[in-house]
Scaffold this motif. Structure first.
Motif, PDB file in Angstrom:
ATOM      1  N   GLN A 220       0.953   4.037  -2.894  1.00 33.88           N
ATOM      2  CA  GLN A 220       0.669   5.443  -2.608  1.00 33.88           C
ATOM      3  C   GLN A 220       1.787   6.343  -3.141  1.00 33.88           C
ATOM      4  O   GLN A 220       1.525   7.402  -3.704  1.00 33.88           O
ATOM      5  CB  GLN A 220       0.482   5.660  -1.102  1.00 33.88           C
ATOM      6  CG  GLN A 220      -0.842   5.167  -0.580  1.00 33.88           C
ATOM      7  CD  GLN A 220      -0.968   5.305   0.930  1.00 33.88           C
ATOM      8  OE1 GLN A 220       0.026   5.365   1.646  1.00 33.88           O
ATOM      9  NE2 GLN A 220      -2.218   5.331   1.403  1.00 33.88           N
ATOM     10  N   ALA A 221       3.035   5.924  -2.993  1.00 34.49           N
ATOM     11  CA  ALA A 221       4.163   6.700  -3.517  1.00 34.49           C
ATOM     12  C   ALA A 221       4.091   6.768  -5.046  1.00 34.49           C
ATOM     13  O   ALA A 221       4.314   7.832  -5.650  1.00 34.49           O
ATOM     14  CB  ALA A 221       5.479   6.074  -3.069  1.00 34.49           C
ATOM     15  N   GLU A 222       3.773   5.641  -5.678  1.00 31.14           N
ATOM     16  CA  GLU A 222       3.649   5.621  -7.135  1.00 31.14           C
ATOM     17  C   GLU A 222       2.489   6.517  -7.590  1.00 31.14           C
ATOM     18  O   GLU A 222       2.610   7.259  -8.577  1.00 31.14           O
ATOM     19  CB  GLU A 222       3.428   4.194  -7.619  1.00 31.14           C
ATOM     20  CG  GLU A 222       3.343   4.073  -9.131  1.00 31.14           C
ATOM     21  CD  GLU A 222       3.084   2.639  -9.599  1.00 31.14           C
ATOM     22  OE1 GLU A 222       2.974   2.464 -10.829  1.00 31.14           O
ATOM     23  OE2 GLU A 222       2.997   1.710  -8.763  1.00 31.14           O
ATOM     24  N   ASN A 223       1.388   6.470  -6.841  1.00 34.42           N
ATOM     25  CA  ASN A 223       0.228   7.304  -7.154  1.00 34.42           C
ATOM     26  C   ASN A 223       0.599   8.791  -7.065  1.00 34.42           C
ATOM     27  O   ASN A 223       0.235   9.576  -7.926  1.00 34.42           O
ATOM     28  CB  ASN A 223      -0.926   6.974  -6.197  1.00 34.42           C
ATOM     29  CG  ASN A 223      -2.229   7.603  -6.627  1.00 34.42           C
ATOM     30  OD1 ASN A 223      -2.332   8.203  -7.680  1.00 34.42           O
ATOM     31  ND2 ASN A 223      -3.246   7.464  -5.785  1.00 34.42           N
ATOM     32  N   ASP A 224       1.329   9.167  -6.013  1.00 31.29           N
ATOM     33  CA  ASP A 224       1.764  10.563  -5.864  1.00 31.29           C
ATOM     34  C   ASP A 224       2.672  10.978  -7.027  1.00 31.29           C
ATOM     35  O   ASP A 224       2.534  12.081  -7.574  1.00 31.29           O
ATOM     36  CB  ASP A 224       2.500  10.758  -4.538  1.00 31.29           C
ATOM     37  CG  ASP A 224       1.569  10.655  -3.325  1.00 31.29           C
ATOM     38  OD1 ASP A 224       0.336  10.789  -3.510  1.00 31.29           O
ATOM     39  OD2 ASP A 224       2.092  10.447  -2.205  1.00 31.29           O
TER      40      ASP A 224
ATOM     41  N   ARG B 111       0.526  11.424 -10.116  1.00 30.77           N
ATOM     42  CA  ARG B 111      -0.257  12.668 -10.037  1.00 30.77           C
ATOM     43  C   ARG B 111       0.622  13.879 -10.346  1.00 30.77           C
ATOM     44  O   ARG B 111       0.203  14.802 -11.055  1.00 30.77           O
ATOM     45  CB  ARG B 111      -0.909  12.808  -8.664  1.00 30.77           C
ATOM     46  CG  ARG B 111      -2.067  11.864  -8.448  1.00 30.77           C
ATOM     47  CD  ARG B 111      -2.695  12.081  -7.066  1.00 30.77           C
ATOM     48  NE  ARG B 111      -3.647  11.048  -6.737  1.00 30.77           N
ATOM     49  CZ  ARG B 111      -4.927  11.073  -7.080  1.00 30.77           C
ATOM     50  NH1 ARG B 111      -5.399  12.085  -7.780  1.00 30.77           N
ATOM     51  NH2 ARG B 111      -5.724  10.090  -6.727  1.00 30.77           N
TER      52      ARG B 111
ATOM     53  N   ILE C 163       0.846  -1.207   0.000  1.00 30.63           N
ATOM     54  CA  ILE C 163       0.000   0.000   0.000  1.00 30.63           C
ATOM     55  C   ILE C 163       0.876   1.249   0.000  1.00 30.63           C
ATOM     56  O   ILE C 163       0.607   2.206  -0.733  1.00 30.63           O
ATOM     57  CB  ILE C 163      -0.978  -0.021   1.197  1.00 30.63           C
ATOM     58  CG1 ILE C 163      -2.039  -1.096   0.980  1.00 30.63           C
ATOM     59  CG2 ILE C 163      -1.618   1.344   1.395  1.00 30.63           C
ATOM     60  CD1 ILE C 163      -2.911  -1.358   2.199  1.00 30.63           C
ATOM     61  N   SER C 164       1.937   1.265   0.787  1.00 30.03           N
ATOM     62  CA  SER C 164       2.842   2.418   0.838  1.00 30.03           C
ATOM     63  C   SER C 164       3.511   2.644  -0.520  1.00 30.03           C
ATOM     64  O   SER C 164       3.618   3.776  -0.996  1.00 30.03           O
ATOM     65  CB  SER C 164       3.922   2.208   1.906  1.00 30.03           C
ATOM     66  OG  SER C 164       3.354   2.183   3.184  1.00 30.03           O
TER      67      SER C 164
END
Length: 123
Positions: A25-29, A32, A21-22
Motif C-alpha cells: 500500500q505504501a509503494e502504491n501510494d 500514484r 500488504i502495508s
C-alpha cells in the motif's frame, strides 16, 4: 485436531501477509504520487512545446517578411539601374548577371576601383 504449533504458524503467516500488504500500500501510494507528478510535468512540457511551435512560426514569418522586403529593395535598385544603363549606352544584361558578385580585385580600401560592371569592389 489443531495443535498450538499450527496456530502459531498461522499467526506468523497472517502477520507476514499484513506487513506485506502495508508495504504494498505504501509503494502504491508512492507510485500514484509519482504518476501525478509525471502527468503534471507532461502537461507543462506540452504547453511549453506549443508555445515554442507558436514562436517558431512567428520567427519564420518574420524572416520571410524580411526576405520579401530585401527582394523588393533589390528589385527597386535593379529597376532604377536599368534606365541609367540604357541612357549610358550599356547593353541590358539579364538581372542574374547584374546581381552576380564582381570579380575579386586586389584593390581595397580608399584606392578601390570600380569593377568592369560599374560596381565598386570593396572586398
Amino acid at each position: 485436531m489443531i495443535s498450538l504449533d499450527q496456530i502459531l504458524l498461522l499467526q506468523q503467516k497472517v502477520e507476514s501477509a499484513v506487513e506485506k500488504i502495508s508495504a504494498l500500500q505504501a509503494e502504491n501510494d508512492a507510485l500514484r504520487t509519482k504518476c501525478a507528478e509525471l502527468s503534471q510535468s507532461l502537461s507543462h512540457k506540452s504547453e511549453q512545446l506549443s508555445a515554442f511551435e507558436k514562436d517558431q512560426s512567428k520567427i519564420e514569418n518574420g524572416i520571410l517578411k524580411a526576405l520579401d522586403r530585401l527582394n523588393a529593395i533589390e528589385n527597386t535598385i535593379l529597376n532604377a539601374a536599368d534606365p541609367a544603363a540604357a541612357a549610358s549606352g550599356e547593353s541590358a544584361a539579364p538581372a542574374k548577371a547584374r546581381t552576380a558578385p564582381p570579380p575579386a580585385s586586389p584593390h581595397t580600401g580608399a584606392d578601390a576601383a570600380p569593377a568592369p560592371n560599374g560596381e565598386f569592389d570593396i572586398f
